[in-house]
Design a protein around this motif. Structure first.
Motif, PDB file in Angstrom:
ATOM      1  N   PHE A 173      22.560   7.464 -17.144  1.00 38.46           N
ATOM      2  CA  PHE A 173      23.691   8.391 -16.726  1.00 38.46           C
ATOM      3  C   PHE A 173      24.686   8.687 -17.897  1.00 38.46           C
ATOM      4  N   TRP A 174      24.847   9.684 -17.853  1.00 38.45           N
ATOM      5  CA  TRP A 174      26.271  10.233 -18.893  1.00 38.45           C
ATOM      6  C   TRP A 174      27.085  10.704 -18.040  1.00 38.45           C
ATOM      7  N   VAL A 175      28.349  10.597 -18.251  1.00 42.30           N
ATOM      8  CA  VAL A 175      29.584  11.238 -17.511  1.00 42.30           C
ATOM      9  C   VAL A 175      30.616  11.556 -18.229  1.00 42.30           C
ATOM     10  N   GLY A 190      28.096   1.218 -16.177  1.00 44.06           N
ATOM     11  CA  GLY A 190      27.148   1.277 -17.179  1.00 44.06           C
ATOM     12  C   GLY A 190      26.739   2.629 -17.548  1.00 44.06           C
ATOM     13  N   PHE A 191      27.705   3.734 -17.657  1.00 45.15           N
ATOM     14  CA  PHE A 191      27.299   4.920 -17.897  1.00 45.15           C
ATOM     15  C   PHE A 191      27.539   5.177 -19.383  1.00 45.15           C
ATOM     16  N   ASN A 192      26.881   6.012 -19.977  1.00 45.25           N
ATOM     17  CA  ASN A 192      27.086   6.696 -21.214  1.00 45.25           C
ATOM     18  C   ASN A 192      28.375   7.511 -20.946  1.00 45.25           C
ATOM     19  N   LEU A 193      29.037   8.182 -22.226  1.00 48.55           N
ATOM     20  CA  LEU A 193      30.197   8.930 -22.280  1.00 48.55           C
ATOM     21  C   LEU A 193      30.159  10.113 -22.799  1.00 48.55           C
ATOM     22  N   LEU A 194      30.676  11.101 -22.210  1.00 48.56           N
ATOM     23  CA  LEU A 194      30.622  12.375 -22.805  1.00 48.56           C
ATOM     24  C   LEU A 194      32.117  12.615 -23.191  1.00 48.56           C
ATOM     25  N   LEU A 195      32.524  12.866 -24.387  1.00 52.96           N
ATOM     26  CA  LEU A 195      33.707  13.440 -24.824  1.00 52.96           C
ATOM     27  C   LEU A 195      34.033  14.808 -24.870  1.00 52.96           C
ATOM     28  N   ASP A 196      35.098  15.294 -24.483  1.00 55.00           N
ATOM     29  CA  ASP A 196      35.417  16.943 -24.663  1.00 55.00           C
ATOM     30  C   ASP A 196      35.426  17.430 -26.133  1.00 55.00           C
ATOM     31  N   ASN A 213      35.750  -1.452 -25.534  1.00 52.45           N
ATOM     32  CA  ASN A 213      36.510  -2.598 -25.151  1.00 52.45           C
ATOM     33  C   ASN A 213      36.143  -2.931 -23.582  1.00 52.45           C
ATOM     34  N   ALA A 214      35.981  -1.928 -22.983  1.00 48.60           N
ATOM     35  CA  ALA A 214      35.441  -1.932 -21.579  1.00 48.60           C
ATOM     36  C   ALA A 214      34.022  -2.555 -21.259  1.00 48.60           C
ATOM     37  N   VAL A 215      33.227  -1.611 -22.213  1.00 47.46           N
ATOM     38  CA  VAL A 215      31.735  -2.359 -22.026  1.00 47.46           C
ATOM     39  C   VAL A 215      31.657  -3.831 -22.482  1.00 47.46           C
ATOM     40  N   GLU A 216      32.310  -4.175 -23.440  1.00 46.50           N
ATOM     41  CA  GLU A 216      32.361  -5.576 -23.817  1.00 46.50           C
ATOM     42  C   GLU A 216      33.144  -6.681 -23.025  1.00 46.50           C
ATOM     43  N   SER A 217      34.178  -6.086 -22.339  1.00 45.57           N
ATOM     44  CA  SER A 217      34.681  -7.018 -21.563  1.00 45.57           C
ATOM     45  C   SER A 217      33.772  -7.265 -20.074  1.00 45.57           C
TER      46      SER A 217
END
Length: 345
Positions: A173-175, A190-196, A213-217
């Motif tokens: 999933f990407w969001v 657990g999503f992947n990230l799309l930046l504008d 940081n959020a993923v590793e935390s």
């Protein structure tokens, strides 16, 4: 650093509209991009625009799956509140199967008032519809056993998503996200990230750092390829071409602004600027406009803040721009891959 494509095709053609493309032309454009070493294509989903944009992105990606051999095929994004989640899950699973596990599932809540109006759905319901549909999708795509769901909007009994997906437990999933809160939520899910395509290097660096940081935390391992940044591409070799690039960019941004207009607050993942009075400053800050050397400098500035995956939005759909980029820019960042692709009939 890896490079992909972002956007889609317009079916309208006119001597007065230089940025429109027939769908088959776009297929050939994607195929050449694969041969040149671009590793992915993410297609938008839009409705009722009057611009003949891609509305059935999964259908179009299924066709591209037959025309390509290596590229990742993504949505940016499927707007969940507008879809039956079981029918959507079946389409996703089918695409993942026929593509050999190359599908990336970009999802979103939607932000254009006219699209919600066209479907007869209140934007006030967007969040709750998104959450329920996401629950059904994760349950359905991730299960090999029959399951049931009784929610506010949907009721399914003894359901089973067929065919099974190639990627397990389901395609990634990407969001799209922009605020710290939405970025952290994406990481926690657990999503992947799309930046504008609008944030400058400093803003982009902050967003990537927040996500990492959020993923590793949460105990995860951060993968730089789990963040995709969109950037407009306009290769301009002289002053005249640069002026044309700024004109096309300003026209595109104005169109986005008008289509995004709403009496309600836009979703936090949509970062459309409020003013383009100084269009050159706005476009130079967040787009890849200029000569190959200028584009390389901008990409290195992005690389320095953690960007490793860039999705190119070429409004003009110039295959020559792709060739110049692949020949003069890509070698500065990565080895070009190889791919085979049949031309569109």
């Amino acid at each position: 650093m890896r490079f992909g494509l972002f956007g889609g095709a317009n079916a309208l053609q006119s001597d007065k509209v230089t940025d429109s493309q027939i769908y088959t032309d776009f297929v050939d454009y994607v195929c050449e991009a694969e041969e040149l070493g671009f590793d992915s294509v993410f297609l938008v989903e839009h409705h009722f625009t009057g611009m003949a944009q891609i509305s059935a992105s999964l259908n179009f990606l299924t066709f591209l799956a037959a025309k390509t051999t290596r590229m990742r095929l993504g949505t940016a994004v499927v707007v969940l509140p507008w879809h039956n989640p079981v029918l959507l899950a079946e389409q996703v699973a089918t695409l993942d199967l026929v593509s050999g596990g190359r599908f990336d599932f970009g999802i979103g809540r939607g932000y254009r008032q006219n699209e919600f109006d066209g479907f007869g759905i209140s934007m006030d319901e967007a969040d709750e519809r998104f959450e329920e549909n996401l629950e059904v999708l994760r349950k359905g795509l991730g299960s090999t056993e029959r399951w049931s769901h009784h929610g506010k909007r949907w009721k399914f009994d003894n359901a089973l998503i067929e065919p099974p997906t190639v990627q397990k437990p389901h395609p990634p999933f990407w969001v799209g996200a922009g605020s710290d809160r939405s970025i952290i939520q994406a990481a926690n899910r657990g999503f992947n990230l799309l930046l504008d395509q609008f944030g400058n290097s400093e803003t982009t660096g902050h967003r990537i750092s927040t996500f990492r940081n959020a993923v590793e935390s949460a105990g995860g391992r951060f993968d730089p390829q789990s963040v995709g940044l969109t950037r407009a591409l306009h290769v301009a070799m002289n002053d005249a071409e640069r002026e044309m690039a700024h004109m096309l960019r300003a026209k595109f941004l104005l169109g986005v602004q008008q289509l995004s207009a709403s009496k309600q607050k836009q979703a936090s993942s949509v970062a459309v600027p409020s003013s383009f009075a100084d269009t050159k400053a706005a476009t130079e800050e967040s787009a890849l406009i200029g000569t190959p050397d200028e584009i390389i400098r901008r990409l290195k500035a992005l690389e320095a803040v953690g960007v490793q995956k860039v999705l190119m939005l070429d409004v003009g759909g110039s295959r020559e721009a792709l060739r110049v980029f692949a020949r003069e820019v890509m070698p500065e960042f990565s080895d070009r891959g190889s791919g085979a692709c049949a031309t569109a009939a």
